[in-house]
Design a protein around this motif. Structure first.
Motif, mmCIF file in Angstrom:
data_model
loop_
_atom_site.group_PDB
_atom_site.id
_atom_site.type_symbol
_atom_site.label_atom_id
_atom_site.label_comp_id
_atom_site.label_asym_id
_atom_site.label_seq_id
_atom_site.Cartn_x
_atom_site.Cartn_y
_atom_site.Cartn_z
ATOM 1 N N THR A 57 -11.802 -20.933 27.088
ATOM 2 C CA THR A 57 -12.395 -21.990 27.894
ATOM 3 C C THR A 57 -13.359 -21.379 28.901
ATOM 4 O O THR A 57 -13.341 -20.163 29.139
ATOM 5 C CB THR A 57 -11.312 -22.771 28.660
ATOM 6 N N CYS B 2 -18.129 -19.989 24.472
ATOM 7 C CA CYS B 2 -16.689 -19.868 24.729
ATOM 8 C C CYS B 2 -15.873 -20.501 23.614
ATOM 9 O O CYS B 2 -14.838 -19.964 23.219
ATOM 10 C CB CYS B 2 -16.335 -20.497 26.077
ATOM 11 N N HIS B 3 -16.336 -21.628 23.102
ATOM 12 C CA HIS B 3 -15.631 -22.285 21.995
ATOM 13 C C HIS B 3 -15.529 -21.335 20.796
ATOM 14 O O HIS B 3 -14.464 -21.202 20.200
ATOM 15 C CB HIS B 3 -16.340 -23.577 21.607
ATOM 16 N N VAL B 4 -16.640 -20.689 20.467
ATOM 17 C CA VAL B 4 -16.644 -19.753 19.333
ATOM 18 C C VAL B 4 -15.715 -18.575 19.619
ATOM 19 O O VAL B 4 -15.025 -18.095 18.715
ATOM 20 C CB VAL B 4 -18.076 -19.265 19.034
ATOM 21 N N ALA C 277 -20.445 -22.951 27.278
ATOM 22 C CA ALA C 277 -19.293 -23.674 26.725
ATOM 23 C C ALA C 277 -19.261 -23.529 25.209
ATOM 24 O O ALA C 277 -18.192 -23.346 24.620
ATOM 25 C CB ALA C 277 -19.345 -25.149 27.125
ATOM 26 N N ASN C 278 -20.422 -23.595 24.554
ATOM 27 C CA ASN C 278 -20.494 -23.402 23.099
ATOM 28 C C ASN C 278 -20.066 -21.992 22.726
ATOM 29 O O ASN C 278 -19.313 -21.788 21.767
ATOM 30 C CB ASN C 278 -21.911 -23.662 22.586
ATOM 31 N N ALA D 12 -22.553 -20.528 17.421
ATOM 32 C CA ALA D 12 -22.830 -21.257 18.665
ATOM 33 C C ALA D 12 -24.164 -21.998 18.606
ATOM 34 O O ALA D 12 -24.555 -22.645 19.571
ATOM 35 C CB ALA D 12 -22.811 -20.301 19.851
ATOM 36 N N GLY E 161 -13.050 -18.706 21.292
ATOM 37 C CA GLY E 161 -11.675 -19.171 21.416
ATOM 38 C C GLY E 161 -11.156 -19.157 22.836
ATOM 39 O O GLY E 161 -9.969 -18.898 23.062
#
Length: 110
Positions: free
Chosen positions: A73, A67-69, A64-65, A41, A71
């Motif tokens: 939203t 959450c991206h890692v 948000a970063n 992240a 997987g």
């Protein structure tokens, strides 16, 4: 920079603690270490630890970063948090520092 531990009696910190608990739960479910999450992240591992303990408040972009890692939203992250926070009467109101642009002389703007 020093941080002080969150106290559950402070209404504001209840939100930080809930976000931290949700982050830790999501990270553990994804079987990702704090170090791996932080690295992917692009933030410090210490910051992940502080968020999970309710000491630090990450920005929406940082979440948000993260959450991206993980997987997921932001909507999925917040979907299981059922906490709201009423405005505190004793806190000073935040002022809007934005200043309207001044119309240039001769402008046709209204």
């Amino acid at each position: 920079m020093t941080t002080t531990p969150a106290k559950a009696t402070d209404a504001r910190n209840l939100v930080s603690l809930a976000v931290g608990d949700r982050l830790k739960e999501s990270r553990m479910r994804a079987k990702i270490s704090q170090l791996t999450l932080a690295s992917e992240a692009h933030i410090a591992r210490q910051f992940i630890s502080e968020i999970e303990r309710g000491v630090a408040n990450p920005s929406v972009v940082v979440l948000a970063n993260i959450c991206h890692v993980l997987g997921m939203t932001l909507a999925e992250f917040f979907s299981e948090l059922d906490i709201s926070l009423p405005p505190q009467e004793d806190e000073p109101r935040r002022a809007n520092a934005a200043q309207p642009k001044v119309k240039p002389p001769g402008s046709r703007l209204r």
